[in-house]
Design a protein around this motif. Structure first.
Motif, PDB file in Angstrom:
ATOM      1  N   SER A  16       0.908  -0.803   0.072  1.00  0.00           N
ATOM      2  CA  SER A  16       0.273   0.256   0.053  1.00  0.00           C
ATOM      3  C   SER A  16       0.885   1.396  -0.097  1.00  0.00           C
ATOM      4  O   SER A  16       2.065   1.109   0.265  1.00  0.00           O
ATOM      5  N   ILE A  17       0.530   2.605  -0.100  1.00  0.00           N
ATOM      6  CA  ILE A  17       0.711   3.721  -0.593  1.00  0.00           C
ATOM      7  C   ILE A  17       0.980   3.922   0.755  1.00  0.00           C
ATOM      8  O   ILE A  17       2.580   4.654   1.702  1.00  0.00           O
ATOM      9  N   GLU A  18       0.303   3.699   2.112  1.00  0.00           N
ATOM     10  CA  GLU A  18       0.796   3.767   3.417  1.00  0.00           C
ATOM     11  C   GLU A  18       1.946   3.300   3.775  1.00  0.00           C
ATOM     12  O   GLU A  18       3.571   3.565   4.665  1.00  0.00           O
ATOM     13  N   ALA A  19       2.377   2.269   3.543  1.00  0.00           N
ATOM     14  CA  ALA A  19       3.663   0.981   3.889  1.00  0.00           C
ATOM     15  C   ALA A  19       4.890   1.520   2.987  1.00  0.00           C
ATOM     16  O   ALA A  19       5.637   1.858   3.705  1.00  0.00           O
ATOM     17  N   TYR A  20       4.557   2.677   1.813  1.00  0.00           N
ATOM     18  CA  TYR A  20       5.505   2.872   1.513  1.00  0.00           C
ATOM     19  C   TYR A  20       5.533   4.583   2.129  1.00  0.00           C
ATOM     20  O   TYR A  20       7.606   4.556   2.223  1.00  0.00           O
ATOM     21  N   LYS A  21       4.909   4.965   3.620  1.00  0.00           N
ATOM     22  CA  LYS A  21       5.238   6.082   3.761  1.00  0.00           C
ATOM     23  C   LYS A  21       5.982   5.624   5.397  1.00  0.00           C
ATOM     24  O   LYS A  21       6.948   6.064   5.710  1.00  0.00           O
ATOM     25  N   THR A  22       5.458   4.433   5.450  1.00  0.00           N
ATOM     26  CA  THR A  22       6.435   3.994   6.863  1.00  0.00           C
ATOM     27  C   THR A  22       7.566   3.481   6.377  1.00  0.00           C
ATOM     28  O   THR A  22       8.887   3.611   7.295  1.00  0.00           O
ATOM     29  N   MET A  23       8.092   3.356   5.747  1.00  0.00           N
ATOM     30  CA  MET A  23       9.736   2.164   4.825  1.00  0.00           C
ATOM     31  C   MET A  23      10.258   4.360   5.099  1.00  0.00           C
ATOM     32  O   MET A  23      11.510   3.879   5.084  1.00  0.00           O
ATOM     33  N   ALA A  24       9.649   5.158   4.221  1.00  0.00           N
ATOM     34  CA  ALA A  24      10.648   6.403   4.317  1.00  0.00           C
ATOM     35  C   ALA A  24      10.754   6.951   6.031  1.00  0.00           C
ATOM     36  O   ALA A  24      11.287   6.962   6.250  1.00  0.00           O
ATOM     37  N   ASP A  25       9.830   6.251   7.210  1.00  0.00           N
ATOM     38  CA  ASP A  25      10.336   6.855   7.921  1.00  0.00           C
ATOM     39  C   ASP A  25      11.329   6.237   8.441  1.00  0.00           C
ATOM     40  O   ASP A  25      12.263   7.114   9.536  1.00  0.00           O
ATOM     41  N   ILE A  34       6.075   8.406  -3.591  1.00  0.00           N
ATOM     42  CA  ILE A  34       6.332   8.778  -1.969  1.00  0.00           C
ATOM     43  C   ILE A  34       7.359   8.597  -1.002  1.00  0.00           C
ATOM     44  O   ILE A  34       7.418   9.718   0.011  1.00  0.00           O
ATOM     45  N   LEU A  35       8.251   7.558  -1.334  1.00  0.00           N
ATOM     46  CA  LEU A  35       9.819   7.494  -0.495  1.00  0.00           C
ATOM     47  C   LEU A  35      10.668   8.840  -0.587  1.00  0.00           C
ATOM     48  O   LEU A  35      11.169   9.465   0.203  1.00  0.00           O
ATOM     49  N   LEU A  36      10.424  10.113  -1.910  1.00  0.00           N
ATOM     50  CA  LEU A  36      11.089  11.684  -1.920  1.00  0.00           C
ATOM     51  C   LEU A  36      10.353  11.757  -1.276  1.00  0.00           C
ATOM     52  O   LEU A  36      11.552  13.014  -0.436  1.00  0.00           O
ATOM     53  N   GLU A  37       9.770  11.955  -1.133  1.00  0.00           N
ATOM     54  CA  GLU A  37       8.531  13.098  -0.487  1.00  0.00           C
ATOM     55  C   GLU A  37       8.426  13.257   0.772  1.00  0.00           C
ATOM     56  O   GLU A  37       7.864  14.119   1.678  1.00  0.00           O
ATOM     57  N   ASN A  38       8.550  11.713   1.213  1.00  0.00           N
ATOM     58  CA  ASN A  38       8.347  11.790   2.850  1.00  0.00           C
ATOM     59  C   ASN A  38       9.828  11.344   3.576  1.00  0.00           C
ATOM     60  O   ASN A  38       9.751  10.923   5.132  1.00  0.00           O
TER      61      ASN A  38
END
Length: 302
Positions: free
Chosen positions: A147-156, A192-196
């Protein structure tokens, strides 16, 4: 660098002849003369890369047999940087970090970075890498997220890893495969990874081959996210390879990717490390390909 290119353009303009005064004339003949001179200026600013490296995974079988012998061969081909990977004996191949650094340095190779499992023992690994003044630890693979949320979690997670690396005097980067360039819920995971992620903590290594394979435009990414891509993998793609075909890497210069153009844009937008990689070999051995790729990089003008 911009100032240097501007200076070179000015010098080339004068060397090309006294076409500058023709700007004030409007005849087709004079416009043609100016266009020709402009082309000469563009040719004059071409440059060759003074530094380039190889991802040692390109010769992984040789590394597994005898890492030192493999690296000695690599040094003889003209590379001046190496990017490592965890081959089962740690990123230092059974040696102490300081021993591995000295060994490669004595061969004229700068051990600038390594792919590594950054999700385990990152404090120890970053301390060892920082001690020998490596520039980067790189996450080589995270797998497709659901999910997109999972990519945001990965960015964290990337931000936290980046903070550990920074505290040890080096940088952290993420290396992509094709899946982060496959849209999900109308969004691009790589964006998403770049922006977060915090630019102060996280850089990106663009594997140009995988981006092209996924129909992404490397140059557009370099320009949109200026100074976020500090490293890249230079890997060619077979002419005629089917759209999306994963297993299609080939010797540099024999494929379809215009590296002269792409790397010029990359360098203009903050790229610092140019790392050769090849994973498929037809009619040549990995070591022979590594030598041919070094020759290509030495002669490449961007």
């Amino acid at each position: 660098m911009k100032e240097r290119r501007a200076f070179l353009k000015l010098g080339a303009a004068f060397a090309a002849g006294s076409f500058l005064p023709l700007q004030f004339c409007a005849s087709p003949k004079e416009e043609t003369a100016e266009a020709v001179a402009g082309e000469a200026v563009q040719t004059a600013v071409k440059e060759k890369l003074s530094k380039f490296g190889i991802q040692l995974y390109s010769v992984k079988e040789e590394m597994a047999k005898d890492a030192k012998a493999a690296i000695e061969k690599i040094a003889g081909f003209g590379y001046n940087q190496i990017e490592g990977f965890d081959g089962g004996k740690s990123i230092f191949w059974g040696m102490k970090n300081t021993e591995f650094k000295k060994y490669t340095q004595d061969l004229g190779l700068d051990f600038v970075a390594s792919h590594a499992n950054v999700f385990e023992n990152i404090d120890e690994l970053a301390a060892q890498a920082g001690e020998i003044e490596m520039d980067y630890l790189i996450s080589p693979y995270i797998g497709p997220q659901d999910s997109i949320e999972a990519y945001k979690t990965m960015a964290d997670k990337f931000n936290k890893i980046g903070a550990v690396c920074k505290s040890n005097g080096l940088r952290f980067a993420y290396h992509n495969h094709g899946y982060t360039f496959e849209a999900m819920d109308g969004q691009m995971p790589h964006d998403i990874l770049l922006e977060n992620t915090d630019p102060d903590l996280v850089d990106f290594e663009l594997d140009i081959y995988w981006a092209v394979t996924a129909n992404a435009d490397p140059e557009a990414y370099f320009e949109k996210y200026k100074n976020r891509f500090r490293l890249c993998h230079v890997k060619d793609r077979e002419n005629g390879a089917a759209e999306g075909q994963a297993d299609a890497s080939t010797v540099l210069g024999s494929g379809s990717i215009d590296y002269s153009k792409i790397l010029r844009t990359a360098k203009d937008n903050g790229m610092e490390y140019f790392v050769v990689e090849q994973e498929k070999f037809a009619g040549t051995t990995p070591m022979e390909a590594a030598q041919q790729n070094a020759t290509f990089m030495k002669n490449l003008e961007i």
